[in-house]
Each structure stands twice: as C-alpha cells, then as structure tokens.
Scaffold this motif. Structure first.
Motif, mmCIF file in Angstrom:
data_model
loop_
_atom_site.group_PDB
_atom_site.id
_atom_site.type_symbol
_atom_site.label_atom_id
_atom_site.label_comp_id
_atom_site.label_asym_id
_atom_site.label_seq_id
_atom_site.Cartn_x
_atom_site.Cartn_y
_atom_site.Cartn_z
ATOM 1 N N LEU A 151 56.530 9.636 57.830
ATOM 2 C CA LEU A 151 56.443 10.104 56.449
ATOM 3 C C LEU A 151 57.512 11.151 56.142
ATOM 4 O O LEU A 151 58.048 11.189 55.031
ATOM 5 C CB LEU A 151 55.047 10.671 56.172
ATOM 6 C CG LEU A 151 53.943 9.621 56.009
ATOM 7 C CD1 LEU A 151 52.565 10.254 56.158
ATOM 8 C CD2 LEU A 151 54.067 8.933 54.653
ATOM 9 N N ILE A 152 57.820 12.002 57.118
ATOM 10 C CA ILE A 152 58.874 12.993 56.919
ATOM 11 C C ILE A 152 60.202 12.289 56.661
ATOM 12 O O ILE A 152 60.988 12.688 55.792
ATOM 13 C CB ILE A 152 58.962 13.931 58.136
ATOM 14 C CG1 ILE A 152 57.712 14.829 58.196
ATOM 15 C CG2 ILE A 152 60.226 14.789 58.079
ATOM 16 C CD1 ILE A 152 57.596 15.634 59.469
ATOM 17 N N HIS B 283 47.948 18.398 59.579
ATOM 18 C CA HIS B 283 48.304 19.154 60.783
ATOM 19 C C HIS B 283 47.583 20.495 60.850
ATOM 20 O O HIS B 283 47.297 20.995 61.943
ATOM 21 C CB HIS B 283 49.815 19.333 60.861
ATOM 22 C CG HIS B 283 50.514 18.123 61.398
ATOM 23 N ND1 HIS B 283 50.497 17.779 62.735
ATOM 24 C CD2 HIS B 283 51.225 17.149 60.771
ATOM 25 C CE1 HIS B 283 51.191 16.659 62.920
ATOM 26 N NE2 HIS B 283 51.629 16.248 61.741
ATOM 27 N N SER C 151 49.843 16.347 51.951
ATOM 28 C CA SER C 151 48.925 15.756 52.933
ATOM 29 C C SER C 151 49.352 16.032 54.365
ATOM 30 O O SER C 151 48.504 16.244 55.247
ATOM 31 C CB SER C 151 48.830 14.236 52.704
ATOM 32 O OG SER C 151 48.344 13.957 51.408
ATOM 33 N N LEU C 152 50.653 16.031 54.624
ATOM 34 C CA LEU C 152 51.143 16.322 55.964
ATOM 35 C C LEU C 152 50.721 17.720 56.408
ATOM 36 O O LEU C 152 50.277 17.926 57.546
ATOM 37 C CB LEU C 152 52.669 16.211 56.002
ATOM 38 C CG LEU C 152 53.273 14.813 55.903
ATOM 39 C CD1 LEU C 152 54.777 14.899 55.711
ATOM 40 C CD2 LEU C 152 52.952 14.012 57.138
ATOM 41 N N LYS C 153 50.865 18.679 55.517
ATOM 42 C CA LYS C 153 50.513 20.060 55.852
ATOM 43 C C LYS C 153 49.019 20.189 56.142
ATOM 44 O O LYS C 153 48.611 20.859 57.098
ATOM 45 C CB LYS C 153 50.914 20.986 54.707
ATOM 46 C CG LYS C 153 52.418 21.082 54.492
ATOM 47 C CD LYS C 153 52.745 21.969 53.291
ATOM 48 C CE LYS C 153 54.257 22.065 53.083
ATOM 49 N NZ LYS C 153 54.587 22.894 51.885
ATOM 50 N N THR D 158 52.950 10.880 60.692
ATOM 51 C CA THR D 158 53.527 12.038 60.007
ATOM 52 C C THR D 158 55.039 12.119 60.238
ATOM 53 O O THR D 158 55.797 12.506 59.340
ATOM 54 C CB THR D 158 52.847 13.343 60.444
ATOM 55 O OG1 THR D 158 52.935 13.491 61.868
ATOM 56 C CG2 THR D 158 51.390 13.348 60.029
ATOM 57 N N ILE E 5 46.531 8.594 57.976
ATOM 58 C CA ILE E 5 46.363 9.984 58.409
ATOM 59 C C ILE E 5 45.106 10.599 57.791
ATOM 60 O O ILE E 5 44.504 11.500 58.384
ATOM 61 C CB ILE E 5 47.607 10.847 58.115
ATOM 62 C CG1 ILE E 5 47.817 11.053 56.623
ATOM 63 C CG2 ILE E 5 48.842 10.272 58.766
ATOM 64 C CD1 ILE E 5 48.864 12.113 56.315
ATOM 65 N N ALA F 251 52.727 13.044 50.054
ATOM 66 C CA ALA F 251 53.014 13.198 51.479
ATOM 67 C C ALA F 251 53.258 14.659 51.836
ATOM 68 O O ALA F 251 52.800 15.141 52.887
ATOM 69 C CB ALA F 251 54.229 12.353 51.860
ATOM 70 N N GLN G 87 50.835 11.924 64.920
ATOM 71 C CA GLN G 87 52.269 12.165 64.799
ATOM 72 C C GLN G 87 53.076 10.888 64.561
ATOM 73 O O GLN G 87 54.186 10.947 64.042
ATOM 74 C CB GLN G 87 52.781 12.919 66.029
ATOM 75 C CG GLN G 87 52.484 12.274 67.374
ATOM 76 C CD GLN G 87 53.436 11.175 67.763
ATOM 77 O OE1 GLN G 87 54.594 11.185 67.350
ATOM 78 N NE2 GLN G 87 52.972 10.204 68.527
#
Length: 337
Positions: free
Chosen positions: A300-301, A279, A274-276, A297, A202, A271, A294
């Motif tokens: 990862l969630i 996106h 980094s996810l925030k 991500t 990502i 994670a 996606q």
C-alpha cells in the motif's frame, strides 16, 4: 451475472489457495513460478479478452471485484494490471508474453531519443514486461518492453517492489502500441481497486488481532480508544470500496476520466489513515516478516504514489472544476461525476 459470480468465486478460491506465503518472485521458487503458472493455467489472466480469443469478454464494471481480490491475496504481483493489459493488447502479445506478468511504467522526463527511463516502476521486482506510457506527452506512443533489456536499479527502500529501469539501446524500445487509450486513468483505477483489496485484508487482520491480544486483563478490542480507531479505519475502507465500485460501474469501454482519479485519490487517503491505525494497534509485531500484515502495508505504501498520488489527482480534478462551464460545485458533481 451468475456466470461472473461463478468466475469470481473460482478466482478467489484459486488465489486463497496460493496466498499462504508471499509471492516473493514470479520466476523463482515454489511461491513464484509455480504459483504464477497456476494462475496462467486457470485462464483468468485473459478474462477481459474477447471470447473469440479465449477470454470471457468482461468489461471494467465486471472487473472491479477481481481486481479487489488480487489486492487481497496477491499484493506482490501485478495481477490486476496483467489482466487489464492482456485484454487490451491481446493481439500484440506473443504466446510467451501473454503468460508473463506485465505492469505499466511511466516514461520519465529525463528520457531522450537514445535513452528511455522509468523511475520507480510499479512491480519492478516481479513484472517481466512493461507497457511504458508518457502521461505528459499524448503524442508519444506507448511501448511494450521486456524488463531484461533494461538496466535495473533497486530503490533505497529495501521493502519496495519498485525499480528504476533504463533502456539504453534505441532499437530495444519495443513495439509501439498504436491505439489511443487512457492508460494512466486505467492504471490508476486498477491500482485503486487493488489497494481496496489490501485495505480490506488489513482491516480483517487488525480486527482479529484486537480480539486475540489482551492487556490489563481484557481484550484490547474492548478498550474505547481502540474501538474508536478501528471505527475510523472501517469508515475509510468503506469509502474506498464505495468509490472504486462506483468508478468501475461508470466506466464502460474506457475508464471514466474523472472518477478514476477520484477513486485513486480517495483510496490513497484511506490507505494513509488505515496504515497508521493498523500498525498502532499491532505494535511491533506488525512489521515482522513472519506476520502477514506487512505484506499488505508495504504494498500500500508503494501504491499510494503509483500512477498519480492523492495530490496529483486532486489538482487535476480541481482544474476540471475551475476550467469547466458549471456554475458551482454541486452542478460539477452531478454533471461530471
């Protein structure tokens, strides 16, 4: 080492050739059964098995890069866990079972002698077999169970690959795996490495998008606010890479009891941030099905809470610290980590 490098290059090339589309299923369609069969035919599933059993005899320190690659290219399937399990219980696997995707599931506290429940089983949508463990009861022997014998329930989140599984027939509780092994720590370590691979991916996707997307007449990567956020993301992912590599290097025959948890907790923390950021940089396009971000991500969630969340492992590590014989935090780190 050179042999391992050649193996890793072959593994990476194989996964990249198969990962142009998501592994939506291991049993249906071109991206499912055909892709999985190519992995089986490659022999990589069994590389942790002894050479006498057709494997390469790789140990945990050798496997970190392979698990990272699996997360970077095939987040929909339990490839890393299947490689671990195939190496550990090769003698328990039949010729058919050893070629199927296998995951690890946690026995729920509401299980009893007539019902075996696993809530939110990792890779519930793609795994065909599960090694069921009880992290709270060390006297309970793990079982190898087929998913088809269980009642399956989708979670309320449509994007999740997890499933609730219930085996209701006591005679279907599978074959006991009668040797002692830190299954929870192993699953946490493999998941941390897999997460690191997806985090690396990502970051690549987000950096590339920031160079392509223009706003107010220039690339968004030129804006200081974007640069600052990308720097934070890069720092977090660098920390995830460092801790998973260190945890694997310190694990020989079995996963390090503390470092495996540290790796899972720190990778989950990376994670979360980094996810925030990923996106936020992408905006609406990042959640579209056609866009690759996606794929990683969503996985990862799911993985953040698999085999112990960040808070679970932080509490366990804290108990080790407070209950030990070390005089201070620095001595605890140098002695135990």
């Amino acid at each position: 080492m050179n042999d391992n490098k050649a193996l890793l290059e072959g593994f990476s090339d194989l996964l990249e050739s198969l990962s142009s589309h998501p592994f939506t299923s291991t049993t249906d369609g071109e991206n499912g059964s055909t892709a999985w069969q190519k992995i089986v035919d490659s022999g990589f599933l069994g590389i942790m098995a002894n050479e006498n059993a057709g494997g390469a005899g790789l140990a945990i320190p050798d496997m970190q890069a392979f698990w990272v690659e699996s997360g970077a290219n095939a987040p929909e399937i339990p490839l890393g866990l299947s490689m671990l399990i195939s190496g550990l219980i090769e003698k328990k696997l039949t010729s058919e079972t050893k070629n199927l995707p296998i995951s690890i599931a946690l026995r729920s506290v509401d299980s009893d002698e007539n019902t075996l429940r696993c809530r939110s089983a990792a890779f519930g949508s793609s795994a065909e077999y599960f090694v069921v463990i009880d992290p709270l009861d060390p006297t309970w022997s793990p079982r190898l169970l087929p998913k088809n014998d269980a009642d399956q329930e989708d979670l309320s989140l449509p994007s999740s690959s997890h499933r609730n599984l219930t085996w209701s027939n006591p005679h279907s509780f599978g074959e006991k795996i009668d040797f002692s092994y830190p299954w929870l720590e192993a699953a946490a370590l493999v998941t941390a490495c897999t997460m690191t691979g997806s985090l690396n991916r990502i970051l690549e996707i987000t950096l590339e998008y920031s160079k392509q997307r223009s706003q107010f007449g220039k690339q968004i990567s030129k804006f200081q606010a974007i640069q600052q956020q990308l720097s934070v993301m890069a720092e977090e992912i660098s920390a995830a890479n460092a801790i998973t590599q260190y945890a694997c290097m310190e694990s020989l025959e079995v996963p390090h009891p503390l470092l495996s948890g540290v790796a899972k907790a720190r990778t989950s923390q990376a994670a979360e941030k980094s996810l925030k950021i990923a996106h936020a940089v992408h905006g609406a396009i990042g959640i579209t099905e056609e866009y690759s971000l996606q794929r990683f991500t969503r996985a990862l969630i799911d993985w953040k809470t698999d085999f112990g969340s960040e808070s679970f492992w932080n509490k366990r590590i804290g108990k080790y610290l407070l209950g030990g014989q070390t005089k201070n935090f620095s001595e605890f780190i140098t002695t135990n980590l």
